[in-house]
Design a protein around this motif. Structure first.
Motif, mmCIF file in Angstrom:
data_model
loop_
_atom_site.group_PDB
_atom_site.id
_atom_site.type_symbol
_atom_site.label_atom_id
_atom_site.label_comp_id
_atom_site.label_asym_id
_atom_site.label_seq_id
_atom_site.Cartn_x
_atom_site.Cartn_y
_atom_site.Cartn_z
ATOM 1 N N VAL A 144 0.962 -1.117 0.339
ATOM 2 C CA VAL A 144 0.272 -0.042 0.013
ATOM 3 C C VAL A 144 0.885 1.614 0.058
ATOM 4 C CG1 VAL A 144 -1.615 1.075 1.346
ATOM 5 C CG2 VAL A 144 -2.191 -1.468 1.027
ATOM 6 N N LEU A 145 2.100 1.266 0.619
ATOM 7 C CA LEU A 145 3.148 2.664 0.908
ATOM 8 C C LEU A 145 4.159 2.541 0.067
ATOM 9 C CD1 LEU A 145 4.195 2.307 4.071
ATOM 10 C CD2 LEU A 145 2.821 3.861 3.247
ATOM 11 N N GLU A 146 3.624 1.781 -1.318
ATOM 12 C CA GLU A 146 4.790 1.180 -2.162
ATOM 13 C C GLU A 146 3.523 1.941 -3.348
ATOM 14 O OE1 GLU A 146 7.039 -1.308 -5.151
ATOM 15 O OE2 GLU A 146 6.980 -1.544 -2.916
ATOM 16 N N HIS A 147 2.328 1.078 -3.378
ATOM 17 C CA HIS A 147 1.461 2.369 -4.071
ATOM 18 C C HIS A 147 1.181 3.499 -4.703
ATOM 19 C CE1 HIS A 147 -2.731 2.883 -5.812
ATOM 20 N NE2 HIS A 147 -2.438 1.948 -6.687
ATOM 21 N N ASN A 148 1.115 3.724 -2.779
ATOM 22 C CA ASN A 148 0.747 5.886 -2.717
ATOM 23 C C ASN A 148 1.865 6.956 -3.116
ATOM 24 O OD1 ASN A 148 -1.689 5.008 -1.525
ATOM 25 N ND2 ASN A 148 -1.352 4.868 1.218
ATOM 26 N N PHE A 149 2.929 6.111 -2.668
ATOM 27 C CA PHE A 149 4.797 6.429 -2.808
ATOM 28 C C PHE A 149 4.298 6.891 -4.552
ATOM 29 C CE2 PHE A 149 9.389 6.405 -3.324
ATOM 30 C CZ PHE A 149 9.397 7.660 -2.504
ATOM 31 N N HIS A 150 4.101 5.345 -4.823
ATOM 32 C CA HIS A 150 4.884 5.732 -7.191
ATOM 33 C C HIS A 150 3.503 6.569 -7.608
ATOM 34 C CE1 HIS A 150 8.481 3.325 -6.680
ATOM 35 N NE2 HIS A 150 8.013 2.382 -6.255
ATOM 36 N N TYR A 151 1.782 6.432 -6.964
ATOM 37 C CA TYR A 151 1.276 6.796 -7.667
ATOM 38 C C TYR A 151 0.317 7.846 -7.062
ATOM 39 C CZ TYR A 151 1.181 2.048 -10.311
ATOM 40 O OH TYR A 151 1.931 1.494 -10.861
ATOM 41 N N GLU A 152 1.109 8.604 -5.880
ATOM 42 C CA GLU A 152 -0.140 9.206 -5.605
ATOM 43 C C GLU A 152 1.197 9.953 -5.028
ATOM 44 O OE1 GLU A 152 -2.608 8.720 -2.324
ATOM 45 O OE2 GLU A 152 -3.826 7.172 -3.109
ATOM 46 N N LEU A 153 2.495 10.011 -4.566
ATOM 47 C CA LEU A 153 3.198 11.182 -4.003
ATOM 48 C C LEU A 153 4.795 11.385 -5.720
ATOM 49 C CD1 LEU A 153 4.371 12.268 -1.779
ATOM 50 C CD2 LEU A 153 5.740 10.121 -1.444
ATOM 51 N N GLU A 154 4.940 10.704 -5.352
ATOM 52 C CA GLU A 154 6.172 10.757 -7.256
ATOM 53 C C GLU A 154 5.602 11.353 -7.428
ATOM 54 O OE1 GLU A 154 7.954 7.357 -7.906
ATOM 55 O OE2 GLU A 154 8.717 7.151 -6.905
ATOM 56 N N PRO A 155 4.088 11.558 -8.351
ATOM 57 C CA PRO A 155 3.646 12.242 -9.519
ATOM 58 C C PRO A 155 3.219 13.789 -8.057
ATOM 59 C CG PRO A 155 1.814 10.540 -9.027
ATOM 60 C CD PRO A 155 3.343 10.102 -8.297
ATOM 61 N N THR A 156 4.006 13.985 -7.906
ATOM 62 C CA THR A 156 4.067 15.153 -7.040
ATOM 63 C C THR A 156 4.771 15.625 -6.313
ATOM 64 O OG1 THR A 156 2.597 14.710 -5.476
ATOM 65 C CG2 THR A 156 1.172 15.244 -6.511
ATOM 66 N N TRP A 157 5.932 15.261 -6.792
ATOM 67 C CA TRP A 157 7.392 15.701 -6.380
ATOM 68 C C TRP A 157 7.779 16.917 -7.070
ATOM 69 C CZ3 TRP A 157 11.336 17.365 -10.033
ATOM 70 C CH2 TRP A 157 11.703 17.249 -10.670
ATOM 71 N N LYS A 158 7.759 17.724 -7.474
ATOM 72 C CA LYS A 158 7.479 19.093 -7.492
ATOM 73 C C LYS A 158 7.397 19.491 -6.159
ATOM 74 C CE LYS A 158 8.450 19.461 -12.790
ATOM 75 N NZ LYS A 158 8.595 20.348 -14.026
ATOM 76 N N GLU A 159 6.568 19.540 -5.304
ATOM 77 C CA GLU A 159 5.609 20.257 -3.837
ATOM 78 C C GLU A 159 5.985 19.863 -2.374
ATOM 79 O OE1 GLU A 159 1.424 19.327 -4.696
ATOM 80 O OE2 GLU A 159 1.596 20.061 -7.254
#
Length: 184
Positions: free
Chosen positions: A129-144
């Motif tokens: 779940v964390l990896e999924h959230n990390f790759h699909y929810e956190l990484e796309p917003t990396w500029k923020e």
């Protein structure tokens, strides 16, 4: 003469009387002698029987001593066996208690192992779940990302490759590197 005749008759009578007493005494002596021989023979036979009975009594007493000795040995063996049985029963009870303790410990270990397995599965699921959230929810917003989020990302990329390099992570923390500072 009459007086002489009287005295002769008297002496004859006394002599006859003494002869008769002598015959009775001889007869009695003969009977006593015969009885003495018979009595001595009976006494001899009785003595032989007494000696035989004494020999039997001695033999029986010795036999009784042997039986008593054997009985005492058997009693001692039985007492030893009873003691051995008691000690064995005690040892068996102790082994049963130890077996129960080990069985309880094994059951506790199995329960703990099951709990750990469940915990690992949950951690694995949480990791997914964390990896999924990390790759699909956190990484796309990396500029923020702020500097803390950049550190978290650096610790977890490549399965924690950078987490082993504390000096590198400390330098990133001190530089306050943000997501907008990262290259495309």
């Amino acid at each position: 003469q009459k007086a002489l005749q009287f005295e002769q008759d008297l002496k004859t009578y006394e002599l006859c009387s003494k002869k008769e007493k002598l015959l009775v005494t001889a007869n009695t002596y003969s009977i006593l002698k015969t009885n003495k021989e018979k009595t001595e023979c009976l006494i001899s036979k009785c003595n032989e029987r007494i000696e035989a009975l004494n020999a039997k009594i001695t033999a029986l007493q010795n036999e009784r001593k042997q039986y008593f000795s054997a009985l005492m040995r058997t009693k001692n063996k039985l007492l030893f066996q009873v003691q051995s049985v008691r000690e064995t029963e005690t040892a068996i009870k102790e082994l049963h208690q130890e077996t129960k303790h080990i069985s309880d410990a094994l059951e506790s270990i199995e329960q703990t192992k099951h709990s750990v397995d469940c915990f690992e599965r949950q951690l694995h699921d949480i990791g997914h779940v964390l990896e999924h959230n990390f790759h699909y929810e956190l990484e796309p917003t990396w500029k923020e990302w702020n500097s803390r989020e950049v550190l978290i990302w650096m610790k977890h990329i490549q399965r924690g490759t950078f987490a082993k390099h504390d000096a590198f992570l400390a330098a990133i923390r001190e530089s306050n590197l943000c997501g907008k500072d990262l290259p495309h």
